[in-house]
Scaffold this active site. Sequence first.
Site, short mmCIF file in Angstrom:
data_model
loop_
_atom_site.label_atom_id
_atom_site.label_comp_id
_atom_site.label_asym_id
_atom_site.label_seq_id
_atom_site.Cartn_x
_atom_site.Cartn_y
_atom_site.Cartn_z
N ASP A 87 -6.66 -7.89 4.60
CA ASP A 87 -5.92 -9.07 4.20
C ASP A 87 -4.82 -10.05 4.25
OD1 ASP A 87 -6.66 -7.07 1.50
OD2 ASP A 87 -4.23 -5.85 1.82
N SER A 100 0.98 -0.91 -0.27
CA SER A 100 0.45 -0.06 0.19
C SER A 100 0.66 1.53 0.21
CB SER A 100 -0.77 -0.01 1.12
OG SER A 100 -1.73 -1.23 1.26
N ARG A 127 -2.65 -14.35 -1.82
CA ARG A 127 -2.16 -14.50 -0.59
C ARG A 127 -2.75 -16.02 -0.45
NH1 ARG A 127 -0.55 -9.29 0.89
NH2 ARG A 127 -1.40 -7.78 0.16
#
Length: 436
Positions: A318, A25, A390
């Site tokens: 996440d 990010s 992920r």
Amino acid sequence: MSKLKFRVEPGGTLRGTLRVPGDKSISHRAIMLGSLSEGVTEVSGFLEGEDSLATLAAFRAMGVPIEGPEHGRVRIEGVGLHGLRAPDRPLDLGNSGTSMRLLAGLLAGQPFDTVLTGDASLSRRPMRRVIEPLTRMGARIEATEAGTAPLKIHGGRKLHGIDYVLPMASAQVKSCVLLAGLYAEGRTCVTEPAPTRDHTERMLAGMGWPIDIAGPKRCLEGGHVLQPCRIDVPADISSAAFFLVGASIAAGSELVLEHVGINPTRTGVIDILRAMGADITLTHAREVGGEPVADLRVRSAPLHGIAIAEELVPLAIDEFPALFVAAACAEGETVLTGAEELRVKESDRIQVMAEGLTALGIEAVPTPDGIRIRGGRLRGGRVDSHGDHRVAMAFAVAALRADGPIEIDDCANVNTSFPGFVELAHAAGLRIRAIS
Ligand code: S3P
């Protein structure tokens, strides 16, 4: 579907000291705001993953001189708020939702048209959530009938500030509106229903753009200048999460994860794991360029199931693929609610994780807004990551507690957020191999 597979032999322990790659990010925002600043921004610790590289390539295509990345160093010669040039082709943002949603805001205020495209996964993800507020600000954006990319963003529009209440807790939508606000006449305000990652606000303030923050509301006005700066990107807690879970579930493990970003809008994974019984301690807490950082020590510990507090969901958004693996190794049931956003990530993470855990012999029941997982014995087996980075990494660390090998299909996208995962995890003790 990519042909890259992981095969992970069962068992093992995780030990040592390691630094996972830079925060995704913050890396995106460093390129975006550095490009719009008036001078040279030097970045270190930049994530050289495909997602942040897609952002970097987009700004190069809009005429920003950018050197690197080389060992995480990037030098950006900012062109100022009004210095971007029309790209001569559509900007392909690959798998990266952050690139597309934040860029949509920033590009809505440019004098030129742009087209934003992405891969099959990104082309399925909802974009009305950004089109709607930007349209209210005066932007004109075309999408498919389903409200998905490609997005055609018309330039030359006069934007005006709005007072927007976010319908969902999304840092991407918040950031999109704030970035459009840099170009808008008047005041742009965004109110969030729950705290979400605040890297945009911190970096704007750090670069000298006034931003008022009062509880859940943040406001800014156009007409200021972004000052160039140095940005030291901390290691990504979202990447560290796989090691926090892996070391927690594998008896005899002890790891130190260095220089990890512990911005309080990102540390839900630590709170949730600790509530399950994990042994995680923070040392050397410090502040680096406006972002809190620490070293994380994690030792294996018996985990137990919990009902995950809903207010922690956006703060760990996440990390749920990894947390579901922790739940599968915990005693008793873990229940997640209030997490419907997981269904519109790089994959439908509720469905895809439930299918994979079930294939490994774990009782995992998806619900519309979450999942129920009963801890149990993990079998070896074959799971499909559905191209979700992920999900692939979460199932890889699950092998630490499985009683047979785990094979994971479609793993190439691990490079979007965690280049070098296989090598780093192998060095720490995971018996992982990539097979192409
Ligand atoms: C991000 C915000 C989150 C997160 C994503 C990165 C960001 O998305 O899932 O990986 O950098 O702003 P949402 O805003 O859609 O929750």
